[in-house]
Structures are given as C-alpha cells and as structure tokens.
Write a protein that holds these residues in place. Structure first.
Motif, PDB file in Angstrom:
ATOM      1  N   ASP A  55      26.903 -10.680  48.757  1.00  0.00           N
ATOM      2  CA  ASP A  55      25.950 -11.075  48.118  1.00  0.00           C
ATOM      3  C   ASP A  55      26.103 -12.442  46.806  1.00  0.00           C
ATOM      4  OD1 ASP A  55      26.649  -9.572  47.090  1.00  0.00           O
ATOM      5  OD2 ASP A  55      24.459  -7.977  47.261  1.00  0.00           O
ATOM      6  N   LEU A  56      27.271 -12.077  46.183  1.00  0.00           N
ATOM      7  CA  LEU A  56      27.229 -12.788  45.074  1.00  0.00           C
ATOM      8  C   LEU A  56      26.321 -14.301  45.197  1.00  0.00           C
ATOM      9  CD1 LEU A  56      28.076 -12.997  41.527  1.00  0.00           C
ATOM     10  CD2 LEU A  56      30.435 -13.683  42.696  1.00  0.00           C
ATOM     11  N   LYS A  57      27.074 -14.982  46.229  1.00  0.00           N
ATOM     12  CA  LYS A  57      26.591 -16.101  46.025  1.00  0.00           C
ATOM     13  C   LYS A  57      24.547 -16.908  46.330  1.00  0.00           C
ATOM     14  CE  LYS A  57      26.481 -20.256  49.372  1.00  0.00           C
ATOM     15  NZ  LYS A  57      26.571 -21.101  50.967  1.00  0.00           N
ATOM     16  N   SER A  58      24.365 -15.862  47.289  1.00  0.00           N
ATOM     17  CA  SER A  58      22.422 -15.078  47.209  1.00  0.00           C
ATOM     18  C   SER A  58      22.598 -15.163  45.661  1.00  0.00           C
ATOM     19  CB  SER A  58      22.918 -14.776  48.019  1.00  0.00           C
ATOM     20  OG  SER A  58      23.074 -13.080  48.190  1.00  0.00           O
ATOM     21  N   GLN A  62      19.588 -17.424  44.098  1.00  0.00           N
ATOM     22  CA  GLN A  62      17.884 -16.336  43.432  1.00  0.00           C
ATOM     23  C   GLN A  62      17.897 -16.649  41.954  1.00  0.00           C
ATOM     24  OE1 GLN A  62      17.870 -12.791  45.032  1.00  0.00           O
ATOM     25  NE2 GLN A  62      17.993 -13.660  47.371  1.00  0.00           N
ATOM     26  N   GLU A  63      19.351 -16.324  41.261  1.00  0.00           N
ATOM     27  CA  GLU A  63      18.705 -16.491  40.058  1.00  0.00           C
ATOM     28  C   GLU A  63      18.154 -17.380  39.571  1.00  0.00           C
ATOM     29  OE1 GLU A  63      18.580 -15.185  36.441  1.00  0.00           O
ATOM     30  OE2 GLU A  63      18.386 -13.601  37.908  1.00  0.00           O
ATOM     31  N   GLN A  67      15.130 -19.440  37.147  1.00  0.00           N
ATOM     32  CA  GLN A  67      15.039 -19.659  35.728  1.00  0.00           C
ATOM     33  C   GLN A  67      14.532 -21.053  36.010  1.00  0.00           C
ATOM     34  OE1 GLN A  67      16.226 -17.829  32.932  1.00  0.00           O
ATOM     35  NE2 GLN A  67      16.392 -16.177  34.828  1.00  0.00           N
ATOM     36  N   LYS A  68      14.978 -21.563  37.884  1.00  0.00           N
ATOM     37  CA  LYS A  68      14.367 -22.859  37.094  1.00  0.00           C
ATOM     38  C   LYS A  68      13.080 -23.078  36.949  1.00  0.00           C
ATOM     39  CE  LYS A  68      13.942 -27.254  40.319  1.00  0.00           C
ATOM     40  NZ  LYS A  68      14.431 -27.686  41.480  1.00  0.00           N
ATOM     41  N   HIS A  69      12.182 -22.198  38.100  1.00  0.00           N
ATOM     42  CA  HIS A  69      10.966 -22.299  38.030  1.00  0.00           C
ATOM     43  C   HIS A  69       9.704 -21.236  36.450  1.00  0.00           C
ATOM     44  CE1 HIS A  69      10.386 -22.943  41.918  1.00  0.00           C
ATOM     45  NE2 HIS A  69      10.758 -21.989  42.070  1.00  0.00           N
ATOM     46  N   THR A  70      11.402 -20.566  35.779  1.00  0.00           N
ATOM     47  CA  THR A  70      10.383 -20.418  34.195  1.00  0.00           C
ATOM     48  C   THR A  70      10.995 -21.050  33.600  1.00  0.00           C
ATOM     49  OG1 THR A  70      11.511 -17.770  34.509  1.00  0.00           O
ATOM     50  CG2 THR A  70      11.169 -18.919  32.195  1.00  0.00           C
ATOM     51  N   LEU A  71      11.917 -22.127  33.181  1.00  0.00           N
ATOM     52  CA  LEU A  71      12.140 -23.605  32.459  1.00  0.00           C
ATOM     53  C   LEU A  71      11.300 -23.889  32.588  1.00  0.00           C
ATOM     54  CD1 LEU A  71      16.224 -23.612  32.786  1.00  0.00           C
ATOM     55  CD2 LEU A  71      14.613 -22.820  30.822  1.00  0.00           C
ATOM     56  N   ILE A  72      10.295 -24.164  34.190  1.00  0.00           N
ATOM     57  CA  ILE A  72       9.315 -25.625  34.133  1.00  0.00           C
ATOM     58  C   ILE A  72       8.503 -25.479  33.856  1.00  0.00           C
ATOM     59  CG2 ILE A  72       8.018 -26.535  35.902  1.00  0.00           C
ATOM     60  CD1 ILE A  72      10.374 -26.443  37.749  1.00  0.00           C
ATOM     61  N   SER A  73       8.353 -23.706  33.315  1.00  0.00           N
ATOM     62  CA  SER A  73       6.923 -23.481  33.311  1.00  0.00           C
ATOM     63  C   SER A  73       7.496 -23.816  31.233  1.00  0.00           C
ATOM     64  CB  SER A  73       6.771 -22.233  33.232  1.00  0.00           C
ATOM     65  OG  SER A  73       7.606 -21.626  32.652  1.00  0.00           O
ATOM     66  N   PHE A  74       8.038 -24.459  31.142  1.00  0.00           N
ATOM     67  CA  PHE A  74       8.137 -24.297  29.310  1.00  0.00           C
ATOM     68  C   PHE A  74       7.689 -25.594  28.844  1.00  0.00           C
ATOM     69  CE2 PHE A  74      10.814 -20.367  28.501  1.00  0.00           C
ATOM     70  CZ  PHE A  74      10.123 -19.804  28.417  1.00  0.00           C
ATOM     71  N   LYS A  75       7.768 -26.601  30.329  1.00  0.00           N
ATOM     72  CA  LYS A  75       7.632 -27.926  29.838  1.00  0.00           C
ATOM     73  C   LYS A  75       6.007 -28.206  29.597  1.00  0.00           C
ATOM     74  CE  LYS A  75      10.500 -30.157  32.741  1.00  0.00           C
ATOM     75  NZ  LYS A  75      10.873 -31.568  32.779  1.00  0.00           N
ATOM     76  N   LEU A 246      23.290  -7.883  16.384  1.00  0.00           N
ATOM     77  CA  LEU A 246      23.239  -7.172  17.391  1.00  0.00           C
ATOM     78  C   LEU A 246      21.698  -8.139  18.364  1.00  0.00           C
ATOM     79  CD1 LEU A 246      23.193  -4.784  18.903  1.00  0.00           C
ATOM     80  CD2 LEU A 246      20.834  -3.837  18.327  1.00  0.00           C
ATOM     81  N   THR A 247      22.092  -8.296  19.608  1.00  0.00           N
ATOM     82  CA  THR A 247      21.595  -9.291  20.282  1.00  0.00           C
ATOM     83  C   THR A 247      21.573  -8.953  21.740  1.00  0.00           C
ATOM     84  OG1 THR A 247      22.933 -11.756  19.199  1.00  0.00           O
ATOM     85  CG2 THR A 247      21.648 -11.828  21.850  1.00  0.00           C
ATOM     86  N   LEU A 248      20.222  -8.355  21.666  1.00  0.00           N
ATOM     87  CA  LEU A 248      19.958  -7.536  23.413  1.00  0.00           C
ATOM     88  C   LEU A 248      19.332  -8.979  24.226  1.00  0.00           C
ATOM     89  CD1 LEU A 248      18.192  -4.786  21.795  1.00  0.00           C
ATOM     90  CD2 LEU A 248      20.605  -4.771  23.631  1.00  0.00           C
ATOM     91  N   CYS A 249      19.683  -8.810  25.744  1.00  0.00           N
ATOM     92  CA  CYS A 249      19.863 -10.061  26.589  1.00  0.00           C
ATOM     93  C   CYS A 249      18.661  -9.750  27.603  1.00  0.00           C
ATOM     94  CB  CYS A 249      21.128 -11.023  26.579  1.00  0.00           C
ATOM     95  SG  CYS A 249      21.855 -11.513  24.956  1.00  0.00           S
ATOM     96  N   ASN A 250      18.130 -10.252  28.046  1.00  0.00           N
ATOM     97  CA  ASN A 250      17.385 -10.638  29.452  1.00  0.00           C
ATOM     98  C   ASN A 250      16.724 -11.392  29.894  1.00  0.00           C
ATOM     99  OD1 ASN A 250      17.101  -8.835  31.386  1.00  0.00           O
ATOM    100  ND2 ASN A 250      15.091  -8.086  30.683  1.00  0.00           N
ATOM    101  N   PHE A 251      16.820 -12.243  31.119  1.00  0.00           N
ATOM    102  CA  PHE A 251      16.276 -13.215  31.301  1.00  0.00           C
ATOM    103  C   PHE A 251      14.768 -12.446  31.186  1.00  0.00           C
ATOM    104  CE2 PHE A 251      19.788 -13.402  33.662  1.00  0.00           C
ATOM    105  CZ  PHE A 251      20.330 -14.478  33.301  1.00  0.00           C
TER     106      PHE A 251
END
Length: 251
Positions: A55-58, A62-63, A67-75, A246-251
């Motif tokens: 399931d790595l490819k899928s 999906q991710e 991310q594409k939809h999230t980025l488009i919302s920033f336009k 210190l950097t905490l990362c999350n989508f």
C-alpha cells in the motif's frame, strides 16, 4: 548545524528509510569504481525490502492528492507567493502522474530479472558475491564505468517515480513545521503534546556542542535526553544546558 529527525509513526519511518537509501544509492551510482557500483546495486535490493509494502504507492498518491487540495486552497491567500505555490503544485502533479503510471508491484521488473535476483540472493550472504560464486557478475563489473552506470540507471528507472514522490511528500512535511528555540536544562528536555498528533520531529543543534539527542515521543509527550561521547565512543549523559531548535511537523 546537525539535524536529527524522529518519526512519530511507522509510515514516516518507512519514508525516511527509503530517502536515506536513495541518498546512498545516488552517491555510489555517480562514482566510477566497480566496488562503488556494487554498493549502488546492493542498495537497490535494500530498497525493495523496505518498499515491499503493497500500500506504499497508494498511500503516497492519497497524500499527494490531499496536499494538492490543501495547496489549492491557499491560492486566494494574498500572503502566499503565487509563483512558488504554482511550482509546488506542478511538482505534486508531476510526481503523482509518474507514480500513477507505474503498474504492478514496486520493483517487479527487478524481481522478474533472474540474473539480478541471483545477485541479490548472494549479496545477503557475507562475501557471497565473490567472482567464483558469480562469474557473470564479475564479468559485468569489468565493463566500463559508463556501461555500469547505464545498466544500473535502467534497472532503477521503474522505481524512480516512487522516490520522486517520497521526496515531495517529505519536503512538504518538513516545510509544514514551525521552529522554536528552546533549552535543555541539565541535558534534558520535556514537552507535553496534549494529545496533538504530529508526524515528524526535527532537532537542530550546533555541531560544536558535541552532543547527541536520544528522542522518545508519542502523542502525549516528547522527551529529549542529550548524550556525549567519550574516548571509547560510548554515549554518556550530558548534564549541561543546551540551546537547540525544535520543529514539530504535521500535514
């Protein structure tokens, strides 16, 4: 500065391992000696082991779509640089299309190559790839550096889109983090996360401090204990105050 990364889940741990293997593969591929090209080929076999999850490819597709939809919302956000956002969206579309075009199980073309599989079977044995065990491989290693480079590049090409996608996903994850400057008092730092889910922790330390972070974390708390190495290279607890990022990362 030295950056240490800690994954919060198995999914990110797998991506980081594959990224590390790709960096190793890329380095040795672009060398000229036959022994270095042997390491590059053996690294491809390691990649297949790590990337064996069906399931790595899928997961990546999906991710990337999310991310594409999230980025488009920033336009519509005037504080976002439109040209940079467009470049990122182009990267996401490019790697998504290439990954989607890949058919079958990851690395299936390599698994179908009986000669490569015979080499893979011997490389897992210490010293198993000697010339008397694999005379055909020994002969291949005597080819020119250009020929070996072309062959390895051809064998790697079917799985290259997977690593392009991993590169984009991890880049977006790292860029999602907010960095804060903190102190570890007496070599220890704790922070309550209050159940908030993160995917990646990044610790940036000045190299001159000669300390190593030992990190443990879950959704409730993170704990960083700093160690130093003595003459016998055995890590020992460090009891001084340490500034770090210190950097905490999350989508």
């Amino acid at each position: 500065m030295i950056v240490y990364e800690y994954p919060f889940n198995e999914r990110i741990r797998t991506l980081l391992r594959l990224e590390d293997l790709y960096e190793k593969f890329s380095f040795f591929l672009h060398q000229s000696d036959a022994m270095q090209h042997h390491v590059a080929l053996a690294t491809i076999f390691e990649m297949l082991e790590v990337a064996g999850r069906a399931d790595l490819k899928s997961d990546l597709l999906q991710e990337l779509e999310r991310q594409k939809h999230t980025l488009i919302s920033f336009k519509s956000n005037p504080n976002v640089q439109a040209d940079m956002l467009d470049r990122i969206l182009e990267d996401v579309d490019r790697v998504s299309s290439a990954l989607m075009a890949c058919t079958g199980k990851t690395g299936q073309s390599i698994r179908d190559n009986e000669w490569l599989m015979s080499i893979r079977g011997r490389t897992i044995i210490p010293g198993g790839a000697c010339e008397f065990d694999l005379p055909s491989y020994h002969a291949w290693q005597k080819n020119s550096a250009e020929k070996r480079f072309a062959d390895i590049s051809m064998w790697f090409a079917p799985i290259a889109p997977l690593f392009d996608a991993i590169n984009v996903v991890l880049r977006l994850l790292r860029e999602s983090g907010v960095t804060t400057k903190v102190f570890a008092q007496s070599g220890s730092y704790q922070q309550m996360l209050q159940g908030k889910m993160y995917q990646l922790l990044r610790v940036t330390i000045q190299q001159e401090l000669n300390v190593i972070p030992e990190i443990s974390a879950n959704k409730y708390m993170l704990w960083i204990r700093y160690m130093s190495q003595g003459g016998d290279m055995k890590p020992k607890a460090f009891d001084g105050d340490i500034p770090f990022d210190l950097t905490l990362c999350n989508f």
